[in-house]
Design an enzyme around this catalytic site. Structure first.
Site, mmCIF file in Angstrom:
data_model
loop_
_atom_site.group_PDB
_atom_site.id
_atom_site.type_symbol
_atom_site.label_atom_id
_atom_site.label_comp_id
_atom_site.label_asym_id
_atom_site.label_seq_id
_atom_site.Cartn_x
_atom_site.Cartn_y
_atom_site.Cartn_z
ATOM 1 N N HIS A 255 0.818 -1.222 0.000
ATOM 2 C CA HIS A 255 0.000 0.000 0.000
ATOM 3 C C HIS A 255 0.844 1.261 0.000
ATOM 4 O O HIS A 255 1.836 1.368 0.711
ATOM 5 C CB HIS A 255 -1.042 0.001 1.122
ATOM 6 C CG HIS A 255 -0.499 -0.028 2.512
ATOM 7 N ND1 HIS A 255 -0.188 1.110 3.206
ATOM 8 C CD2 HIS A 255 -0.232 -1.054 3.345
ATOM 9 C CE1 HIS A 255 0.239 0.771 4.426
ATOM 10 N NE2 HIS A 255 0.235 -0.530 4.528
ATOM 11 N N ASP A 267 6.215 0.525 6.542
ATOM 12 C CA ASP A 267 4.757 0.358 6.388
ATOM 13 C C ASP A 267 4.183 1.468 5.534
ATOM 14 O O ASP A 267 3.788 2.487 6.061
ATOM 15 C CB ASP A 267 4.115 0.320 7.767
ATOM 16 C CG ASP A 267 2.653 -0.077 7.715
ATOM 17 O OD1 ASP A 267 2.193 -0.533 6.663
ATOM 18 O OD2 ASP A 267 1.968 0.073 8.739
ATOM 19 N N GLU A 301 -4.926 1.662 2.563
ATOM 20 C CA GLU A 301 -5.003 0.462 3.399
ATOM 21 C C GLU A 301 -5.188 0.837 4.861
ATOM 22 O O GLU A 301 -5.926 0.188 5.583
ATOM 23 C CB GLU A 301 -3.721 -0.377 3.247
ATOM 24 C CG GLU A 301 -3.791 -1.745 3.920
ATOM 25 C CD GLU A 301 -3.351 -1.747 5.385
ATOM 26 O OE1 GLU A 301 -3.663 -2.713 6.084
ATOM 27 O OE2 GLU A 301 -2.710 -0.777 5.845
ATOM 28 N N GLU A 302 -4.509 1.919 5.285
ATOM 29 C CA GLU A 302 -4.443 2.206 6.717
ATOM 30 C C GLU A 302 -5.762 2.627 7.348
ATOM 31 O O GLU A 302 -6.062 2.248 8.467
ATOM 32 C CB GLU A 302 -3.392 3.288 6.999
ATOM 33 C CG GLU A 302 -1.953 2.872 6.697
ATOM 34 C CD GLU A 302 -1.426 1.785 7.624
ATOM 35 O OE1 GLU A 302 -2.183 1.264 8.446
ATOM 36 O OE2 GLU A 302 -0.230 1.453 7.492
ATOM 37 N N ASP A 329 3.398 -6.488 3.152
ATOM 38 C CA ASP A 329 2.996 -5.437 4.081
ATOM 39 C C ASP A 329 3.273 -5.878 5.519
ATOM 40 O O ASP A 329 2.424 -5.758 6.392
ATOM 41 C CB ASP A 329 1.509 -5.093 3.887
ATOM 42 C CG ASP A 329 1.082 -3.921 4.771
ATOM 43 O OD1 ASP A 329 1.963 -3.160 5.224
ATOM 44 O OD2 ASP A 329 -0.131 -3.775 5.007
ATOM 45 N N HIS A 399 3.524 2.294 12.792
ATOM 46 C CA HIS A 399 2.585 3.417 12.993
ATOM 47 C C HIS A 399 3.122 4.492 13.948
ATOM 48 O O HIS A 399 2.346 5.139 14.650
ATOM 49 C CB HIS A 399 1.222 2.918 13.498
ATOM 50 C CG HIS A 399 0.511 2.019 12.539
ATOM 51 N ND1 HIS A 399 -0.742 1.526 12.781
ATOM 52 C CD2 HIS A 399 0.863 1.541 11.318
ATOM 53 C CE1 HIS A 399 -1.125 0.769 11.756
ATOM 54 N NE2 HIS A 399 -0.167 0.756 10.856
HETATM 55 ZN ZN LIG Z 1 0.708 -1.584 6.250
#
Ligand SMILES: [Zn+2]
Length: 432
Positions: A255, A267, A301-302, A329, A399
């Site tokens: 993503h 990520d 995606e997130e 991912d 994140h």
């Molecule tokens: Zn991800």
């Protein structure tokens, strides 16, 4: 051919260089942001520049949540009045606090059962603090995350059910440090929306110890986030068209969007740049796949999965035949294997190639799994696969503000690209 692929990526690989551009020249790519749109335009140009057979955009409407000014929080002990600042981050999709911030007594719960037992009587008017810890006895960090994640995603809605005015969740990590981890959350439409944040694990431990002392403890936080109207964005798709079975498609992707606290390096900048690398390396060594290979950069995606949903919807609408989808991912770390969600005979066919992957570190073909973006393809019966790297360090950065290029090792990233290219090669040559 396997050696040719590996040599090309080891010697002339471009995935790290491309990831560097994505991280340092574009930066964070939260859906709806200028960074997200730049990354769409840039990856489109990048793949055109490589001369792939087809490069195009797939339109999708996406949510547009913005953080606004950085959030602040403190814990206030009464009656002493002592104030201590703590590290928080707003969860994606949360509403803001009132302009002056929100202050209320904070109450710790370890899980939903405890919340339910306390009920409205003890919860109403308070800020709920979910202090659910990662179960570090589990071997695989994603299994710890899978279990704890519901407190981030569903916690605010559940707290509101009992009249809470705010929700604080312990950050999703097995490490103890001062970095709060953001991530998505969802409200329950039939209940009030309350502001929701994550607190660093260090501060979660401290707050929990404070709450065991005499007196009451209040939590104050101020968040400035908001949800704006949906905006138009795109999945970015590049293809090498199959020479013998052009209608049989192998999708490889990651993503393009990321959280806004850093650069989305692991990520999932790593996954999208590895996916582009698969096609680039094949083209460079002059390999013409029998079946069509697509690199897909999914958007959103997130905090919504709209890109993955749209890709799946279009595949169904156009009656496309997807013989395999692979997602990367799980971080750009050394590959250990692939997860698989598909019928046993297909798994066995893939396992028959295992010995070729082993020297490159990918030996584990035992576990189930695919990926969030490719998940919707399951509806049309697509076999799903995920690149499975060593992710013991993943939840240090996941994140957080730490997810930057410097956390990605060039050689490890390339090893992942090599085994993904190998997998695409085997399936394009021998079918599945
Ligand atoms: Zn991800």
């Amino acid at each position: 051919m396997i050696k040719k692929i590996a040599d090309e990526i080891f010697v002339s690989g471009e995935c790290y260089k491309n990831l560097e551009y994505l991280c340092k020249k574009i930066g964070q790519r939260l859906t709806g942001s200028a960074g997200a749109e730049k990354s769409v335009a840039w990856t489109n140009e990048l793949m055109k520049g490589y001369g792939f057979d087809k490069v195009y955009l797939q339109e999708v409407m996406v949510p547009h949540w913005v953080r606004g000014e950085k959030e602040t929080a403190k814990v206030i002990h009464t009656p002493s009045g002592k104030e201590t600042e703590v590290s928080i981050t707003a969860l994606g999709g949360s509403i803001a606090t009132p302009e002056k911030g929100l202050r209320a007594e904070v109450i710790e719960v370890k899980d939903f059962d405890e919340l339910k037992k306390m009920g409205r009587e003890k919860i109403a008017g308070k800020i709920v603090f979910y202090n659910y810890k990662f179960d570090i006895k589990k071997i695989i960090p994603f299994d710890m995350y899978g279990e704890a994640g519901k407190y981030r995603y569903l916690g605010p809605g559940e707290a509101a059910r009992y009249g809470a005015v705010g929700s604080v969740v312990r950050s999703m990590t097995n490490y103890i440090d001062d970095y709060p981890h953001t991530g998505s959350m969802a409200y329950n439409d039939s209940l009030p929306k309350i502001p929701a944040c994550a607190i660093s694990t260090l501060d979660a431990e401290w707050l929990s110890s404070e709450l065991k002392k005499d007196g009451t403890t209040s939590f104050y936080f101020k968040m400035n986030c908001q949800t704006l109207p949906d905006v138009k964005s795109h999945n970015v798709i590049g293809e090498l068209i199959g020479s013998q079975y052009p209608d049989e498609i192998i999708t490889i992707g990651g993503h393009l969007d990321s959280w806004d606290l850093a650069e989305g390096a692991h990520d999932d900048g790593a996954g999208v740049m590895q996916s582009v690398e698969v096609l680039r390396a094949m083209k460079k060594i002059g390999f013409k796949p029998k079946r069509t290979i697509r690199a897909v950069m999914f958007m959103n995606e997130e905090n919504g999965l709209r890109g993955g949903d749209e890709y799946g919807r279009q595949a169904e609408l156009k009656k496309e035949k997807h013989i395999l989808a692979i997602e990367s991912d799980a971080g750009g770390f050394t590959p250990r294997g692939f997860t698989m969600s598909m019928p046993e005979e297909k798994k066995n066919k893939i396992r028959s190639w295992q010995k070729h992957f082993q020297p490159y570190g990918a030996w584990d073909f035992t576990r189930p799994g695919g990926g969030a973006d490719i998940g919707p393809l399951a509806k049309i019966g697509t076999p799903l696969m995920g690149l499975s790297p060593d992710n013991q360090r993943y939840f240090i950065i996941h994140h957080t503000a730490m997810d930057v290029l410097e956390q990605v090792n060039k050689r490890e990233l390339e090893m992942g690209a090599i085994v993904m290219t190998m997998m695409a090669y085997f399936v394009s040559e021998y079918g599945l």
